[in-house]
Design a protein around this motif. Structure first.
Motif, short mmCIF file in Angstrom:
data_model
loop_
_atom_site.label_atom_id
_atom_site.label_comp_id
_atom_site.label_asym_id
_atom_site.label_seq_id
_atom_site.Cartn_x
_atom_site.Cartn_y
_atom_site.Cartn_z
N GLY A 84 0.83 -1.15 -0.14
CA GLY A 84 -0.01 -0.09 0.02
C GLY A 84 0.71 1.18 -0.16
N ASP A 85 0.40 2.15 -0.56
CA ASP A 85 1.13 3.44 -0.75
C ASP A 85 0.69 4.35 0.50
OD1 ASP A 85 -1.41 4.45 -1.35
OD2 ASP A 85 -0.72 5.70 -2.96
N TRP A 86 1.66 5.47 1.05
CA TRP A 86 1.46 6.07 2.30
C TRP A 86 2.25 7.46 1.67
CZ3 TRP A 86 5.99 7.89 4.28
CH2 TRP A 86 7.13 7.49 4.00
N GLU A 87 1.55 8.34 2.54
CA GLU A 87 2.13 9.71 2.25
C GLU A 87 1.84 10.54 3.70
OE1 GLU A 87 1.80 12.24 -1.14
OE2 GLU A 87 0.37 13.54 0.23
N ASN A 88 2.90 11.20 4.31
CA ASN A 88 2.97 12.19 5.37
C ASN A 88 3.92 13.38 5.25
OD1 ASN A 88 5.42 11.35 6.15
ND2 ASN A 88 4.77 9.70 7.50
N GLU A 89 3.62 14.31 6.32
CA GLU A 89 4.47 15.34 6.08
C GLU A 89 5.05 15.37 7.58
OE1 GLU A 89 3.86 20.20 5.77
OE2 GLU A 89 2.51 18.76 4.74
N PHE A 90 6.39 15.56 7.77
CA PHE A 90 7.18 15.67 8.81
C PHE A 90 8.02 16.83 8.72
CE2 PHE A 90 10.96 14.34 11.36
CZ PHE A 90 10.40 14.04 12.61
N ASN A 91 7.96 17.79 9.72
CA ASN A 91 9.15 18.99 9.51
C ASN A 91 9.06 19.89 8.35
OD1 ASN A 91 9.93 18.62 12.36
ND2 ASN A 91 11.63 17.32 11.66
N GLY A 92 7.64 19.96 7.89
CA GLY A 92 7.20 20.60 6.56
C GLY A 92 7.88 19.88 5.55
N GLN A 93 8.21 18.99 5.31
CA GLN A 93 8.81 17.92 4.13
C GLN A 93 7.70 16.82 3.89
OE1 GLN A 93 12.65 16.85 4.68
NE2 GLN A 93 13.42 18.60 3.47
N LYS A 94 7.01 16.78 2.72
CA LYS A 94 6.06 15.72 2.50
C LYS A 94 7.29 14.57 2.15
CE LYS A 94 2.33 17.88 0.87
NZ LYS A 94 1.06 17.82 0.08
N ARG A 95 6.77 13.24 2.63
CA ARG A 95 7.30 12.11 2.40
C ARG A 95 6.42 10.93 1.71
NH1 ARG A 95 10.63 10.61 7.60
NH2 ARG A 95 10.52 8.45 6.47
N HIS A 96 6.75 10.12 1.13
CA HIS A 96 5.87 8.94 0.39
C HIS A 96 6.54 7.76 0.27
CE1 HIS A 96 7.36 9.54 -3.65
NE2 HIS A 96 7.24 10.86 -3.46
N GLY A 97 5.92 6.83 0.20
CA GLY A 97 6.63 5.24 -0.13
C GLY A 97 5.52 4.23 -0.19
N ILE A 98 6.05 3.14 -0.03
CA ILE A 98 5.20 1.79 -0.31
C ILE A 98 5.53 1.06 1.12
CG2 ILE A 98 4.83 -0.25 -1.47
CD1 ILE A 98 5.66 1.39 -4.11
N SER A 99 4.40 0.64 1.56
CA SER A 99 4.61 -0.29 2.82
C SER A 99 4.03 -1.59 2.64
CB SER A 99 3.91 0.25 4.04
OG SER A 99 2.36 0.35 3.71
N PHE A 100 4.40 -2.67 3.17
CA PHE A 100 4.23 -3.72 2.82
C PHE A 100 3.90 -4.45 4.27
CE2 PHE A 100 7.35 -2.72 -0.14
CZ PHE A 100 7.01 -3.23 -1.54
N ARG A 101 2.65 -5.37 4.04
CA ARG A 101 2.25 -6.07 5.31
C ARG A 101 1.73 -7.40 4.93
NH1 ARG A 101 -1.61 -4.34 9.69
NH2 ARG A 101 -2.95 -5.87 10.24
N ALA A 102 1.95 -8.57 5.84
CA ALA A 102 1.60 -9.85 5.74
C ALA A 102 0.67 -10.37 6.82
CB ALA A 102 2.53 -10.47 5.32
N VAL A 103 -0.24 -11.45 6.59
CA VAL A 103 -0.70 -11.90 7.66
C VAL A 103 -0.03 -12.73 8.26
CG1 VAL A 103 -2.73 -13.52 8.16
CG2 VAL A 103 -3.05 -11.73 6.40
N ALA A 104 0.83 -13.46 7.84
CA ALA A 104 1.84 -14.31 8.28
C ALA A 104 3.27 -14.75 7.57
CB ALA A 104 1.22 -15.73 8.81
N VAL A 105 4.10 -15.22 8.49
CA VAL A 105 5.34 -15.57 7.62
C VAL A 105 5.51 -16.70 8.32
CG1 VAL A 105 7.69 -15.03 7.41
CG2 VAL A 105 6.35 -13.25 7.41
N THR A 106 5.63 -17.96 7.43
CA THR A 106 5.88 -19.24 7.94
C THR A 106 7.23 -19.99 7.85
OG1 THR A 106 4.69 -20.31 6.35
CG2 THR A 106 3.43 -19.59 8.04
N ALA A 107 7.96 -20.60 8.50
CA ALA A 107 9.16 -21.16 8.16
C ALA A 107 8.87 -22.48 7.08
CB ALA A 107 9.86 -21.88 9.23
N GLY A 108 9.94 -22.60 6.14
CA GLY A 108 9.87 -23.74 5.23
C GLY A 108 9.62 -23.30 3.97
N VAL A 109 10.07 -23.89 3.01
CA VAL A 109 9.94 -23.83 1.48
C VAL A 109 8.82 -24.30 1.03
CG1 VAL A 109 11.05 -23.84 -0.63
CG2 VAL A 109 12.60 -23.52 1.40
#
Length: 109
Positions: A84-109
């Protein structure tokens, strides 16, 4: 903000950095929580290699979706990965990026 699913089924995924608590505010020690379950959030670095290209992603996962002993170099599967994309302002500067989220990470291939 909108998010979209990512299908890592054809990728090789390894833990790059060990899971650690995701913080909302490092100064106060406030930890991020999952809005749906109330579980504490964890961030884990994942190396994703697919079609000859490798990338490192910091992925937020509820602590209930992280097995004990997950260490760098461990091959894993990622369940319910979204970006998902995100955007915020910190100390007068706009920042943006992409964040990643998962339900789970499981061991094994």
């Amino acid at each position: 903000m909108p998010s979209f699913k990512i299908d890592p089924s054809t990728a090789v995924v390894f833990v790059a950095t060990a899971p650690e608590p995701k913080m909302v505010n490092k100064k106060t020690g406030e930890r991020a929580v999952d809005r749906e379950t109330g579980a504490g959030m964890t961030t884990v670095g994942l190396l994703v290699s697919d079609e000859g290209e490798g990338n490192l992603y910091q992925v937020a996962v509820p602590e209930t979706g992280i097995p004990e002993g997950l260490a760098p170099g461990t091959p894993v599967k990622v369940i319910g990965l979204k970006a998902g994309d995100w955007e915020n302002e910190f100390n007068g500067q706009k920042r943006h990026g992409i964040s990643f989220r998962a339900v789970a990470v499981t061991a094994g291939v």
